[in-house]
Design a protein around this motif. Structure first.
Motif, mmCIF file in Angstrom:
data_model
loop_
_atom_site.group_PDB
_atom_site.id
_atom_site.type_symbol
_atom_site.label_atom_id
_atom_site.label_comp_id
_atom_site.label_asym_id
_atom_site.label_seq_id
_atom_site.Cartn_x
_atom_site.Cartn_y
_atom_site.Cartn_z
ATOM 1 N N ILE A 20 -1.354 17.376 -63.386
ATOM 2 C CA ILE A 20 -2.777 17.397 -63.056
ATOM 3 C C ILE A 20 -2.986 16.999 -61.592
ATOM 4 O O ILE A 20 -3.761 17.613 -60.875
ATOM 5 C CB ILE A 20 -3.568 16.469 -64.001
ATOM 6 C CG1 ILE A 20 -3.611 17.069 -65.399
ATOM 7 C CG2 ILE A 20 -4.983 16.228 -63.478
ATOM 8 C CD1 ILE A 20 -4.134 16.123 -66.472
ATOM 9 N N HIS A 37 -2.282 24.691 -64.127
ATOM 10 C CA HIS A 37 -2.800 23.495 -63.472
ATOM 11 C C HIS A 37 -4.310 23.385 -63.658
ATOM 12 O O HIS A 37 -4.830 22.297 -63.938
ATOM 13 C CB HIS A 37 -2.450 23.515 -61.982
ATOM 14 C CG HIS A 37 -2.996 22.328 -61.265
ATOM 15 N ND1 HIS A 37 -4.124 22.389 -60.490
ATOM 16 C CD2 HIS A 37 -2.583 21.046 -61.234
ATOM 17 C CE1 HIS A 37 -4.380 21.190 -60.001
ATOM 18 N NE2 HIS A 37 -3.464 20.355 -60.439
ATOM 19 N N GLY A 40 -5.011 22.173 -67.128
ATOM 20 C CA GLY A 40 -4.691 20.749 -67.222
ATOM 21 C C GLY A 40 -5.710 19.887 -66.507
ATOM 22 O O GLY A 40 -6.116 18.832 -67.008
ATOM 23 N N LEU A 41 -6.144 20.338 -65.340
ATOM 24 C CA LEU A 41 -7.146 19.600 -64.576
ATOM 25 C C LEU A 41 -8.465 19.529 -65.341
ATOM 26 O O LEU A 41 -9.071 18.463 -65.455
ATOM 27 C CB LEU A 41 -7.352 20.258 -63.212
ATOM 28 C CG LEU A 41 -8.337 19.582 -62.280
ATOM 29 C CD1 LEU A 41 -7.831 18.201 -61.877
ATOM 30 C CD2 LEU A 41 -8.551 20.443 -61.042
ATOM 31 N N GLY A 44 -8.014 17.143 -68.187
ATOM 32 C CA GLY A 44 -7.966 15.767 -67.691
ATOM 33 C C GLY A 44 -9.341 15.235 -67.332
ATOM 34 O O GLY A 44 -9.668 14.077 -67.633
#
Length: 132
Positions: A20, A37, A40-41, A44
């Motif tokens: 992340i 990514h 995931g970001l 998160g």
């Protein structure tokens, strides 16, 4: 076995946090990873601003229960990061720094993507030179 699986879950959780934070830089080398990514970001951010449970924390809690232990006190970040890796009072500065790092990595991804696209476009108009 439950302790081993809990430890593996912690390691994977840490790797996910690193992805992340630094996945944009990985995408400099492998541009298609930017989509992983971004997912995931987004996840998160969601688990930190909304009342959504992180699956890694839930999985670790499951393995902790198998060992007769309770849930992680305060969650993953509070248990493993705050006061251990950095003081919780640094959290606002770390958040700003993390945003800056991710933004910088995205500028690099865009720059490399644009340069690669321009490079591919110019090569299409160049004729090979054969000697001999």
């Amino acid at each position: 076995m439950a302790k081993f699986l809990a430890d593996v879950t912690v390691a994977v959780h840490i790797l996910a946090l690193l992805l992340i934070g630094f996945g944009g830089f990985v995408a400099w080398r492998w541009p298609k990873l930017i989509f992983i990514h971004l997912l995931g970001l987004a996840w998160g951010i969601l688990v930190n601003v909304a009342p959504v449970a992180c699956p890694f924390t839930a999985l670790e809690n499951y393995f902790r229960h198998q060992q007769g232990l309770g849930d992680l006190p305060g969650g993953f970040n509070a248990y493993y990061l705050y006061g251990t890796v950095f003081p919780q009072s640094w959290l606002p500065a770390i958040g700003i720094g993390a945003i800056a790092v991710v933004a910088y990595s995205y500028v690099g991804v865009y720059h490399r993507w644009r340069h690669r696209h321009d490079h591919d476009h110019t090569e299409a108009h160049v004729r090979p030179v054969h000697l001999g």
